[in-house]
Write a protein that holds these residues in place. Structure first.
Motif, PDB file in Angstrom:
ATOM      1  N   GLU A   6       0.601  -1.306   0.031  1.00 22.86           N
ATOM      2  CA  GLU A   6       0.369  -0.028  -0.221  1.00 22.86           C
ATOM      3  C   GLU A   6       1.684   1.489   0.001  1.00 22.86           C
ATOM      4  N   SER A   7       0.532   2.057  -1.037  1.00 18.72           N
ATOM      5  CA  SER A   7       0.789   3.454  -0.667  1.00 18.72           C
ATOM      6  C   SER A   7      -0.230   4.397   0.145  1.00 18.72           C
ATOM      7  N   GLY A   8       0.591   5.800  -0.179  1.00 15.56           N
ATOM      8  CA  GLY A   8      -0.859   7.279  -0.589  1.00 15.56           C
ATOM      9  C   GLY A   8      -1.279   7.503   0.895  1.00 15.56           C
ATOM     10  N   LEU A  20      -5.654   6.569  -1.835  1.00 10.73           N
ATOM     11  CA  LEU A  20      -4.266   5.312  -1.274  1.00 10.73           C
ATOM     12  C   LEU A  20      -4.287   4.527  -2.721  1.00 10.73           C
ATOM     13  N   SER A  21      -3.183   3.709  -2.810  1.00  8.25           N
ATOM     14  CA  SER A  21      -3.056   2.782  -4.328  1.00  8.25           C
ATOM     15  C   SER A  21      -2.514   1.761  -3.071  1.00  8.25           C
ATOM     16  N   CYS A  22      -2.524  -0.218  -4.138  1.00  9.86           N
ATOM     17  CA  CYS A  22      -2.283  -1.335  -3.871  1.00  9.86           C
ATOM     18  C   CYS A  22      -1.938  -1.789  -4.441  1.00  9.86           C
ATOM     19  N   ALA A  23       0.030  -2.205  -4.740  1.00  6.63           N
ATOM     20  CA  ALA A  23      -0.125  -3.093  -5.736  1.00  6.63           C
ATOM     21  C   ALA A  23      -0.117  -4.417  -5.285  1.00  6.63           C
ATOM     22  N   VAL A  24      -0.081  -5.053  -6.144  1.00  6.38           N
ATOM     23  CA  VAL A  24      -0.915  -6.532  -6.783  1.00  6.38           C
ATOM     24  C   VAL A  24       0.389  -6.978  -7.506  1.00  6.38           C
ATOM     25  N   THR A  81      -2.494  -2.919  -9.840  1.00 10.82           N
ATOM     26  CA  THR A  81      -3.603  -1.470  -8.634  1.00 10.82           C
ATOM     27  C   THR A  81      -4.393  -1.491  -9.198  1.00 10.82           C
ATOM     28  N   VAL A  82      -5.350  -1.899  -7.380  1.00 10.42           N
ATOM     29  CA  VAL A  82      -6.356  -0.973  -6.493  1.00 10.42           C
ATOM     30  C   VAL A  82      -6.086   0.417  -6.581  1.00 10.42           C
ATOM     31  N   TYR A  83      -6.969   0.984  -6.189  1.00 12.47           N
ATOM     32  CA  TYR A  83      -7.153   2.667  -5.561  1.00 12.47           C
ATOM     33  C   TYR A  83      -8.432   2.996  -4.763  1.00 12.47           C
ATOM     34  N   LEU A  84      -8.073   3.359  -3.898  1.00  9.64           N
ATOM     35  CA  LEU A  84      -8.740   4.144  -3.172  1.00  9.64           C
ATOM     36  C   LEU A  84      -9.385   5.047  -3.207  1.00  9.64           C
TER      37      LEU A  84
END
Length: 126
Positions: A6-8, A20-24, A81-84
């Motif tokens: 996660e980042s952001g 927020l970003s989620c790199a998988v 990547t998934v974002y929130l």
């Protein structure tokens, strides 16, 4: 081994926004169910939003009542990547936000997700 990062996160005033970003990592990411969760001090971890594969190039998005209309979950499969996107943030949104992913194409309970990130802190000041 699938990794989730996660980042952001950060600090923002009430009414502000964060993404927020989620790199998988993973070859079949486009089929993964991915969820965002949060845990505030002294509280249990709760789901915030979920993005789930439902058919050819289609996904469903579900949200906790507390964030509906303010948060948006989305994904870019080309970037794994998934974002929130979090808008109109409130002090009660302050928590550690976690991303979790699972290769099963179904709704999952919190404890059923296989891969978890380390979390990113979001702090909303009043």
């Amino acid at each position: 081994q699938v990794q989730v990062v996660e980042s952001g996160g950060g600090m923002v005033q009430a009414g502000g926004s964060l993404r927020l970003s989620c790199a998988v990592s993973g070859r079949t990411f486009s089929f993964y169910t991915v969820g965002w969760f949060r845990q505030a001090p002294g509280k249990e971890r709760e789901i915030v939003a979920r993005n789930q594969w439902t058919g050819v190039s289609t996904y469903s998005a579900d949200y906790a009542d507390s964030v509906k209309g303010r948060f948006t979950i989305s994904r870019t499969n080309a970037k794994n990547t998934v974002y929130l996107q979090m808008n109109s943030l409130k002090p009660e949104d302050t928590a550690v936000y976690y991303c979790a992913a699972d290769p099963r194409r179904t709704a999952l309970g919190i404890s059923e997700y296989t891969y978890w990130g380390q979390g990113t802190q979001v702090t909303v000041s009043s």
